[in-house]
Design a protein around this motif. Structure first.
Motif, PDB file in Angstrom:
ATOM      1  N   LEU A   1      -5.721   5.006   8.026  1.00  0.00           N
ATOM      2  CA  LEU A   1      -4.616   5.581   8.793  1.00  0.00           C
ATOM      3  C   LEU A   1      -5.124   6.609   9.803  1.00  0.00           C
ATOM      4  O   LEU A   1      -4.638   6.662  10.940  1.00  0.00           O
TER       5      LEU A   1
ATOM      6  N   ASP B   1       3.291   4.730   9.782  1.00  0.00           N
ATOM      7  CA  ASP B   1       2.051   5.433   9.473  1.00  0.00           C
ATOM      8  C   ASP B   1       2.350   6.766   8.793  1.00  0.00           C
ATOM      9  O   ASP B   1       1.671   7.171   7.846  1.00  0.00           O
TER      10      ASP B   1
ATOM     11  N   HIS C   1       4.345   2.545  14.631  1.00  0.00           N
ATOM     12  CA  HIS C   1       3.356   3.391  13.952  1.00  0.00           C
ATOM     13  C   HIS C   1       3.869   4.799  13.661  1.00  0.00           C
ATOM     14  O   HIS C   1       3.559   5.342  12.589  1.00  0.00           O
TER      15      HIS C   1
ATOM     16  N   CYS D   1      -7.293   3.910   2.267  1.00  0.00           N
ATOM     17  CA  CYS D   1      -6.078   3.779   3.078  1.00  0.00           C
ATOM     18  C   CYS D   1      -5.876   5.007   3.957  1.00  0.00           C
ATOM     19  O   CYS D   1      -5.480   4.890   5.124  1.00  0.00           O
TER      20      CYS D   1
ATOM     21  N   ALA E   1       3.475   5.984   5.236  1.00  0.00           N
ATOM     22  CA  ALA E   1       2.337   5.594   4.397  1.00  0.00           C
ATOM     23  C   ALA E   1       1.488   6.810   4.023  1.00  0.00           C
ATOM     24  O   ALA E   1       1.063   6.963   2.871  1.00  0.00           O
TER      25      ALA E   1
ATOM     26  N   MET F   1       1.713   0.229   5.938  1.00  0.00           N
ATOM     27  CA  MET F   1       0.646   0.148   6.939  1.00  0.00           C
ATOM     28  C   MET F   1       0.668  -1.207   7.639  1.00  0.00           C
ATOM     29  O   MET F   1       0.463  -1.302   8.854  1.00  0.00           O
TER      30      MET F   1
END
Length: 442
Positions: free
Chosen positions: A118, A91, A87, A114, A94, A78
């Motif tokens: 996101l 992203d 991203h 988290c 993640a 992240m």
């Protein structure tokens, strides 16, 4: 009898082996780290980041059930997304890791936080709010979760609730993140000096050179831009760049200051540098305007098409995935205005409005698209909602003034236009040009 025993045993062992192969749960895939390049690969920060991530990857190869390492890796990815601007990859990586953690530990508070973060990053604001509320029930004494709840409520247009969440965050953990959220809310409610004060506290609360700290310093500089103080803004952009060499958002800030001086060639160079370092569509979008202002229509058209391609790709991914893929319809609405595709602009503005009809920025977008289509009375309905918090953003005031003037409310409209042009005309060249034209026609 024995002659049949060994073949039978072989069959049994074969069936057992097949069952193990079929029913054994495969180890979850672990997304790999991508190498940085250019300025982002320079310095000790990247070496430390790389070593830490490679250590976590090694732990997961040894023990695929190490959920703590999986969570730490998700958090590291992240942060890589913030630093590199990549991203779509980080992203997604993640979220993939976090889904594994939550499957194994459904009440893992950190993993839920988290996931919520996101979702907000990807503009899935309603989903982010829901997950943050779920996390808050697990740990109502965490300052971090109230920060998420502040952000989510702001984006959904629940401003009174956002203020309550920010107050709780500051009571539990007054730090850089808490002060920054106070600043943002003060700006929304029209208190720009108070917003500057809080963002200054945020910048001073961070470690010099860290990405979060310099992002905050850039945000402080931009508040000075909004207030019309380009000298202070320029100084803070330089400070951020000195503390974090090559920082893309500080370079972009210097580009805006150059544009304010009408030095468009220098502004273009700064934005080109920023674009090389970090993948952010906003840099391409601003270059669209800068090339037009610099008398380079072909380059401007190229940047406009590139902006739309980037945003449309993100929006398509979001349509296919409830939690991932960047919802970009508000940005697409503005991008299509620049190519004069007014029907598409309205289509995407409406999509975003359906998701969060109470958000002031979304209402401003609807108002501006309708203004460009010549639907001034309808535009005013949305602009009234956009102004309900008392924001003093010069671009918002300029747009509001243009709409009111078109509706025949000349005195009120032109007062707003004059306020906008006096404070920060450089923030939006189109609003500035239309405002000056309308004032000259009096």
């Amino acid at each position: 009898m024995k002659k049949y025993l060994y073949p039978a045993l072989l069959v049994v062992f074969g069936l057992l082996a097949a069952a193990i192969f079929v029913f054994k749960k495969p180890a979850p895939r672990t997304p790999e780290l991508k190498m940085r390049h250019g300025d982002l690969a320079a310095g000790g920060e990247w070496l430390n980041t790389k070593a830490a991530i490679e250590g976590l990857l090694a732990k997961l190869r040894t023990n695929p059930n190490d959920q703590k390492s999986r969570l730490l890796l998700a958090q590291a990815y992240m942060q890589e997304a913030r630093v590199t601007g990549d991203h779509p990859y980080y992203d997604g990586a993640a979220m993939e890791l976090l889904e594994e953690v939550v499957r194994a530990e459904p009440e893992n508070f950190e993993a839920l936080c988290c996931k919520a973060s996101l979702c907000l990053t990807q503009h899935h604001f309603a989903q982010g709010l829901g997950i943050a509320e779920q996390a808050q029930k697990l740990n109502p004494n965490s300052g971090f979760v109230y920060g998420l709840l502040t952000d989510a409520n702001v984006e959904m247009g629940h401003y009174d609730e956002a203020v309550k969440m920010a107050d709780k965050m500051n009571a539990l953990r007054p730090d850089l993140s808490a002060y920054a959220r106070v600043s943002y809310l003060r700006e929304i409610y029209g208190d720009v000096p108070g917003a500057i004060q809080a963002m200054d506290m945020a910048a001073k609360a961070g470690y010099i050179g860290l990405e979060q700290t310099e992002w905050t310093r850039v945000a402080l500089a931009h508040l000075y831009e909004v207030s019309g103080d380009t000298a202070h803004a320029h100084g803070y952009y330089l400070m951020a760049l000195a503390a974090r060499p090559g920082y893309a958002y500080a370079l972009a800030g210097l580009g805006r200051i150059a544009a304010a001086r009408q030095d468009y060639a220098t502004a273009i160079k700064y934005f080109q540098q920023a674009r090389v370092t970090v993948k952010d569509y906003a840099f391409t979008d601003e270059l669209t305007d800068l090339y037009r202002l610099n008398g380079q229509p072909a380059e401007s058209k190229k940047m406009a098409a590139e902006s739309i391609d980037m945003l449309a790709s993100a929006a398509k991914e979001a349509d296919d995935n409830e939690q991932m893929g960047h919802y970009a319809d508000r940005e697409l609405a503005y991008a299509y205005l620049k190519t004069n595709e007014l029907d598409k602009a309205l289509e995407h503005a409406k999509i975003e409005y359906a998701r969060r009809p109470d958000n002031i920025d979304v209402n401003e977008t609807m108002a501006w698209v309708l203004y460009k289509r010549g639907e001034f009375a309808e535009a005013q309905k949305y602009m009234q909602v956009a102004r309900r918090t008392g924001s003093k953003n010069p671009v918002l005031l300029g747009r509001a003034g243009l709409i009111l003037t078109k509706l025949g409310k000349t005195a009120e409209g032109q007062a707003l236009i004059q306020n906008s042009l006096k404070t920060a005309p450089y923030l939006n060249s189109e609003v500035e040009a239309e405002g000056r034209k309308m004032l000259a026609a009096r």
